[in-house]
Design an enzyme around this catalytic site. Structure first.
Site, mmCIF file in Angstrom:
data_model
loop_
_atom_site.group_PDB
_atom_site.id
_atom_site.type_symbol
_atom_site.label_atom_id
_atom_site.label_comp_id
_atom_site.label_asym_id
_atom_site.label_seq_id
_atom_site.Cartn_x
_atom_site.Cartn_y
_atom_site.Cartn_z
ATOM 1 N N LYS A 203 -106.072 70.265 34.943
ATOM 2 C CA LYS A 203 -106.125 69.012 35.864
ATOM 3 C C LYS A 203 -106.842 67.739 35.469
ATOM 4 O O LYS A 203 -107.962 67.851 34.543
ATOM 5 C CB LYS A 203 -106.326 68.986 37.104
ATOM 6 C CG LYS A 203 -107.912 69.447 37.381
ATOM 7 C CD LYS A 203 -108.652 68.251 37.935
ATOM 8 C CE LYS A 203 -110.065 68.313 37.384
ATOM 9 N NZ LYS A 203 -111.448 68.322 37.937
ATOM 10 N N ASP B 165 -111.716 72.749 43.729
ATOM 11 C CA ASP B 165 -110.368 72.498 42.964
ATOM 12 C C ASP B 165 -109.085 73.630 43.083
ATOM 13 O O ASP B 165 -108.005 73.496 42.563
ATOM 14 C CB ASP B 165 -110.814 72.175 41.357
ATOM 15 C CG ASP B 165 -111.197 70.909 41.263
ATOM 16 O OD1 ASP B 165 -111.289 70.122 42.236
ATOM 17 O OD2 ASP B 165 -111.830 70.680 40.171
HETATM 18 C C1 LIG Z 1 -115.430 67.506 40.330
HETATM 19 C C2 LIG Z 1 -114.232 67.871 40.744
HETATM 20 O O1 LIG Z 1 -113.790 68.995 39.763
HETATM 21 C C3 LIG Z 1 -112.831 66.985 40.919
HETATM 22 O O2 LIG Z 1 -111.824 67.551 41.008
HETATM 23 C C4 LIG Z 1 -114.285 68.712 42.207
HETATM 24 O O3 LIG Z 1 -114.543 67.678 43.126
HETATM 25 C C5 LIG Z 1 -115.158 69.974 42.140
HETATM 26 O O4 LIG Z 1 -114.392 71.096 42.266
HETATM 27 P P1 LIG Z 1 -115.091 72.529 42.019
HETATM 28 O O5 LIG Z 1 -115.696 72.670 40.609
HETATM 29 O O6 LIG Z 1 -113.929 73.694 42.243
HETATM 30 O O7 LIG Z 1 -116.241 72.451 42.973
HETATM 31 P P2 LIG Z 1 -116.833 73.896 43.822
HETATM 32 O O8 LIG Z 1 -116.777 75.168 42.826
HETATM 33 O O9 LIG Z 1 -116.047 73.963 45.146
HETATM 34 O O10 LIG Z 1 -118.423 73.181 44.097
HETATM 35 C C6 LIG Z 1 -119.143 73.262 42.920
HETATM 36 C C7 LIG Z 1 -120.393 72.335 43.474
HETATM 37 O O11 LIG Z 1 -119.951 71.103 43.328
HETATM 38 C C8 LIG Z 1 -120.400 70.245 44.634
HETATM 39 N N1 LIG Z 1 -119.316 69.734 45.269
HETATM 40 C C9 LIG Z 1 -118.065 69.940 45.300
HETATM 41 C C10 LIG Z 1 -116.953 69.582 45.736
HETATM 42 C C11 LIG Z 1 -117.273 68.569 46.811
HETATM 43 N N2 LIG Z 1 -116.247 67.956 47.368
HETATM 44 N N3 LIG Z 1 -118.485 68.210 47.027
HETATM 45 C C12 LIG Z 1 -119.578 68.764 46.295
HETATM 46 O O12 LIG Z 1 -120.723 68.321 46.490
HETATM 47 C C13 LIG Z 1 -121.363 71.382 45.466
HETATM 48 O O13 LIG Z 1 -122.576 71.164 45.186
HETATM 49 C C14 LIG Z 1 -120.915 72.441 44.883
HETATM 50 O O14 LIG Z 1 -121.821 73.507 44.912
HETATM 51 N N1 LIG Z 2 -111.960 81.900 34.052
HETATM 52 C C1 LIG Z 2 -112.802 80.929 33.687
HETATM 53 N N2 LIG Z 2 -112.370 80.246 32.613
HETATM 54 C C2 LIG Z 2 -113.666 79.314 32.577
HETATM 55 N N3 LIG Z 2 -114.644 79.229 32.797
HETATM 56 C C3 LIG Z 2 -114.977 80.132 33.855
HETATM 57 C C4 LIG Z 2 -114.133 80.984 34.413
HETATM 58 N N4 LIG Z 2 -114.508 81.744 35.477
HETATM 59 C C5 LIG Z 2 -115.655 81.174 35.534
HETATM 60 N N5 LIG Z 2 -116.272 80.289 34.712
HETATM 61 C C6 LIG Z 2 -117.654 79.725 34.890
HETATM 62 O O1 LIG Z 2 -117.359 78.528 35.488
HETATM 63 C C7 LIG Z 2 -118.105 77.366 34.997
HETATM 64 C C8 LIG Z 2 -117.255 76.242 35.064
HETATM 65 O O2 LIG Z 2 -116.066 76.293 34.158
HETATM 66 P P1 LIG Z 2 -114.756 75.363 34.203
HETATM 67 O O3 LIG Z 2 -113.993 75.583 32.839
HETATM 68 O O4 LIG Z 2 -113.974 75.904 35.315
HETATM 69 O O5 LIG Z 2 -115.351 73.891 34.609
HETATM 70 P P2 LIG Z 2 -114.727 72.589 34.862
HETATM 71 O O6 LIG Z 2 -113.517 72.454 34.181
HETATM 72 O O7 LIG Z 2 -115.905 71.600 34.889
HETATM 73 O O8 LIG Z 2 -114.341 72.750 36.530
HETATM 74 P P3 LIG Z 2 -114.036 71.675 37.703
HETATM 75 O O9 LIG Z 2 -113.319 70.637 37.051
HETATM 76 O O10 LIG Z 2 -113.514 72.399 38.599
HETATM 77 O O11 LIG Z 2 -115.652 71.383 37.971
HETATM 78 C C9 LIG Z 2 -118.591 77.806 33.444
HETATM 79 O O12 LIG Z 2 -119.881 77.810 33.405
HETATM 80 C C10 LIG Z 2 -117.955 79.287 33.203
HETATM 81 O O13 LIG Z 2 -118.873 80.064 32.417
#
Ligand SMILES: C[C@](O)(CO)[C@H](O)COP(=O)(O)OP(=O)(O)OC[C@H]1O[C@@H](n2ccc(N)nc2=O)[C@H](O)[C@@H]1O
Ligand SMILES: Nc1ncnc2c1ncn2[C@@H]1O[C@H](COP(=O)(O)OP(=O)(O)OP(=O)(O)O)[C@@H](O)[C@H]1O
EC number: 2.7.1.148
Length: 284
Positions: free
Chosen positions: A10, A136
């Site tokens: 995304k 997400d």
């Molecule tokens: C940055 C984005 O990826 C944008 O799409 C999302 O807002 C985050 O999505 P995500 O990684 O799936 O988030 P989560 O795994 O639910 O949360 C990770 C951490 O991000 C923070 N978090 C996340 C979503 C949100 N609306 N507020 C927050 O403050 C929280 O500290 C949480 O502990």
């Molecule tokens: N299936 C998976 N693929 C990638 N990373 C994973 C997975 N499962 C757990 N993780 C862990 O999740 C953390 C975040 O990885 P991810 O690639 O989902 O991040 P991101 O793209 O920044 O996500 P978001 O945009 O939702 O914040 C990494 O530190 C990784 O070790």
């Protein structure tokens, strides 16, 4: 029996934070869409009641920390499934990039196991299960283009954006989403993007307006912490991208490019800057 699912990345065309909530999460308003860069998930039934994860990517957890594992465990527990599953993740989406790779793998696992085990779980319930796994994940369950509110789980599907090229570049740094949200002062945000104007640009297929309205309040935090992300944005604009923004909490930066003739210039120019560069289409 085996099933396959695509788990696309995304991007956030806008990301606004309204306020910090009592539960620690932030109330957001985001316009999200999918791009044609995807992990491929293979799920195979096992006779033994176990969940096994494998991947060609050496740098992701393969135990209960993996979001695909958590998705499989959640479905098994909630629907009392006594069978096991072998899940292979063919990773193409860079990890910890701001492209929701793990969330999309979890969403694809929910969709795939629903089919593999013939559970007949309705989409509305898959969304609820997704929200238990991460903010997400619900968007990754439905895909398409949507305005996401709440902590990201309240979705309003909208029209597809005007078709264009998307050049993605991830600098070689790891960014923690919780650290970036943690460092954001929601009361002192300098410039909020307008969800309404982004939506208007998408609805009217106004590509130039879409490019000028892109905005992500988390840039204020990530760009200060990691100056190379700011440089990457500037570099992409100089190379000719029409609109440039950081996705999610970063560090990936994406550039929207309308003319195919310009794509290779942006792509090749960035290859000198970082290893993870992709030129893809929007998944409309
Ligand atoms: C940055 C984005 O990826 C944008 O799409 C999302 O807002 C985050 O999505 P995500 O990684 O799936 O988030 P989560 O795994 O639910 O949360 C990770 C951490 O991000 C923070 N978090 C996340 C979503 C949100 N609306 N507020 C927050 O403050 C929280 O500290 C949480 O502990
Ligand atoms: N299936 C998976 N693929 C990638 N990373 C994973 C997975 N499962 C757990 N993780 C862990 O999740 C953390 C975040 O990885 P991810 O690639 O989902 O991040 P991101 O793209 O920044 O996500 P978001 O945009 O939702 O914040 C990494 O530190 C990784 O070790």
């Amino acid at each position: 029996m085996k099933v396959f699912e695509k788990a696309p990345a995304k991007i956030n065309l806008s990301l606004d934070v309204l306020y910090k909530r009592e539960d620690g999460y932030h109330e957001v308003e985001m316009v999200m869409t999918m791009v044609d860069l995807a992990d491929r998930i293979e799920m195979q039934e096992l006779p033994r009641d176990t969940i096994i994860i494998s991947s060609q990517a050496g740098y992701i957890p393969l135990d209960e920390k993996n979001l695909a594992f958590q998705a499989a465990r959640l479905i098994k527990e909630r629907y009392d499934v006594k069978k096991g599953v072998y899940i292979h993740l063919d990773k193409k989406i860079p990890v910890a990039a701001g492209l929701a790779g793990g969330s999309s793998d979890a969403a694809a696992t929910l969709r795939g196991l629903n089919r593999l085990w013939g559970l007949g779980i309705p989409d509305s319930e898959l969304l609820r299960l997704g929200a238990e796994l991460g903010s997400d994940v619900p968007f990754c369950v439905t895909g398409g283009t949507a305005i996401a509110r709440g902590r990201g789980e309240k979705l309003e599907p909208i029209e597809a954006p005007p078709q264009c090229w998307v050049v993605l570049a991830k600098p070689p740094i790891n960014v923690s989403t919780s650290e970036i949200y943690g460092k954001l002062n929601a009361k002192a945000i300098k410039r909020h993007p307008s969800t309404e104007r982004i939506h208007e640009a998408i609805r009217g297929k106004k590509f130039d307006m879409l490019c000028s309205e892109l905005g992500n309040v988390l840039e204020e935090v990530t760009l200060d912490l990691y100056p190379e992300v700011r440089q990457l944005k500037e570099c992409m604009l100089k190379l000719g991208a029409d609109g440039v923004l950081m996705s999610g909490s970063g560090p990936t930066v994406f550039g929207l490019v309308s003319k195919e003739a310009k794509v290779s210039r942006v792509y090749n120019g960035l290859r000198g800057f970082c290893k993870d560069v992709f030129a893809v289409r929007l998944l409309t």
